[in-house]
Write a protein that holds these residues in place. Structure first.
Motif, PDB file in Angstrom:
ATOM      1  N   GLN A 259      -4.805  -6.693  -5.553  1.00  0.00           N
ATOM      2  CA  GLN A 259      -3.617  -6.159  -6.226  1.00  0.00           C
ATOM      3  C   GLN A 259      -3.988  -5.607  -7.599  1.00  0.00           C
ATOM      4  O   GLN A 259      -3.569  -4.503  -7.977  1.00  0.00           O
ATOM      5  CB  GLN A 259      -2.550  -7.248  -6.361  1.00  0.00           C
ATOM      6  N   LEU A 269       0.184  -2.855  -4.860  1.00  0.00           N
ATOM      7  CA  LEU A 269       0.037  -3.564  -3.592  1.00  0.00           C
ATOM      8  C   LEU A 269       0.889  -4.824  -3.626  1.00  0.00           C
ATOM      9  O   LEU A 269       1.082  -5.416  -4.693  1.00  0.00           O
ATOM     10  CB  LEU A 269      -1.429  -3.967  -3.363  1.00  0.00           C
ATOM     11  N   GLN A 276      -0.581  -7.384   2.294  1.00  0.00           N
ATOM     12  CA  GLN A 276      -1.527  -6.296   2.044  1.00  0.00           C
ATOM     13  C   GLN A 276      -2.078  -5.727   3.350  1.00  0.00           C
ATOM     14  O   GLN A 276      -2.442  -4.545   3.412  1.00  0.00           O
ATOM     15  CB  GLN A 276      -2.667  -6.798   1.158  1.00  0.00           C
ATOM     16  N   ALA A 279      -0.086  -2.751   4.014  1.00  0.00           N
ATOM     17  CA  ALA A 279       0.199  -1.899   2.852  1.00  0.00           C
ATOM     18  C   ALA A 279      -0.556  -0.570   2.941  1.00  0.00           C
ATOM     19  O   ALA A 279      -1.158  -0.115   1.981  1.00  0.00           O
ATOM     20  CB  ALA A 279      -0.167  -2.631   1.569  1.00  0.00           C
ATOM     21  N   PRO A 338      -5.034   1.744   1.841  1.00  0.00           N
ATOM     22  CA  PRO A 338      -3.782   1.899   1.053  1.00  0.00           C
ATOM     23  C   PRO A 338      -3.445   3.363   0.779  1.00  0.00           C
ATOM     24  O   PRO A 338      -4.333   4.213   0.723  1.00  0.00           O
ATOM     25  CB  PRO A 338      -4.105   1.160  -0.256  1.00  0.00           C
TER      26      PRO A 338
END
Length: 338
Positions: A259, A269, A276, A279, A338
């Motif tokens: 994060q 995140l 996650q 994510a 991500p």
């Protein structure tokens, strides 16, 4: 590479957590153990199990703590809204009271107008036979007051529910915290009970690779600027201690490191490794690129960042700092971009 050989998974407990890598290293450093050393091997496996359970409880703690923070913000906002609405209602009642008082003094309104300023002005509005006693302006103001009081009652009810949920969340945070602390304390007691040589080998392995064994990442680059910034942040955290429930910058747990690293790239995140995992877009391990999140175990209880050449950066477990490890250090659940 020597780094790979030293941290290759052992036959212990295939579903184990990141601590297994260090335990395998400790076993390798000790060489072939005689039958009398079986209790020490069992102790190391038990420590590994406790670290994995502590990590699972840490992720649950992170989730509960994040929810508690969100609820605290919601409660504060609700209390602010309630205070502003109450001020508005007081002002509306004062205005109506001034108008009613003036009309009463001039003989233009019946004393029953006092009903308007009770805690429930709806009682008055429901009595159609009395509506001809007030003018159109007052009727509109009364209806506004009625609506405002209904909304205030609703907001107070919602705030009461938020406060109750916040208390439940606080209780959950405390329970998860106690679980983590108990697991870690038990693991530390077991480690302290090991012979000095075993304990020294374990602690040496926990510190990760020597500088000479750092992975060769020459020529490896992230696919875009955001991923490159996240990888750079994760590298900057190398050597920082594992601190359960922490998300930097001085210490991290596994999901806290992810994060924080992506926050340095301007990307938010969610807090836990389970969240996650979803994510972003999931990709096959064979297509992993620097910056991708590698989620481990079927419970998605651990996460690291792929940095290229078969390596991840992650926060392994208490006693082991943020470091490089082979991507296949434990069973991989998924890879997320991500």
């Amino acid at each position: 590479m020597g780094f790979h050989r030293r941290l290759a998974p052992s036959g212990f407990n295939r579903g184990a957590g990141a601590a297994l890598c260090a335990l395998s290293a400790a076993a390798a450093a000790l060489g072939a153990a005689p039958a009398s050393a079986a209790p020490q091997g069992h102790t190391r496996a038990e420590v590994d199990r406790l670290y994995q359970q502590a990590e699972e409880a840490t992720e649950a703690y992170d989730k509960a703590d994040e929810r508690a923070d969100a609820l605290r913000r919601e409660v504060n906002h609700s209390q602010d809204r309630i205070a502003r609405r109450q001020q508005s209602i007081n002002a509306m009642r004062e205005t109506l009271g001034s108008l009613a008082g003036a009309q009463y003094r001039s003989g233009g309104i019946d004393p029953t107008v006092a009903l308007l300023f009770s805690d429930d002005p709806e009682d008055y509005l429901d009595r159609a036979s009395l509506l001809d006693r007030i003018d159109v302006r007052q009727a509109g103001q009364l209806r506004e007051l009625q609506a405002a009081m209904r909304e205030l009652a609703q907001e107070r009810s919602e705030a009461t529910g938020e406060l109750a949920e916040l208390e439940r969340s606080r209780t959950a945070v405390a329970a998860h915290k106690a679980t983590v602390e108990k697991k870690l304390a038990t693991a530390r007691r077991l480690l302290n009970a090991l012979p000095a040589a075993d304990r020294a080998a374990f602690e040496h392995a926990s510190r990760g690779a020597d500088r000479a064994d750092l992975p060769d990442l020459f020529g490896v680059s992230a696919p875009d600027g955001r991923a490159a910034a996240a990888v750079a942040a994760a590298r900057a955290a190398l050597g920082k201690p594992y601190v359960w429930g922490a998300s930097g910058p001085s210490g991290f747990d596994c999901s806290g490191l992810m994060q924080w690293s992506y926050a340095q790239a301007g990307i938010h995140l969610p807090r836990t490794s389970q969240e996650q995992r979803y994510a972003g877009r999931q990709v096959p391990l064979s297509q992993a690129q620097p910056g991708d999140l590698v989620v481990y175990r079927s419970d998605a209880g651990h996460v690291g960042m792929y940095v290229g050449n078969g390596q991840v950066i992650h926060a392994p477990y208490p006693g082991a700092p943020v470091r490089y490890d082979p991507v296949g250090m434990m069973p991989i659940s998924s890879v997320t971009r991500p």
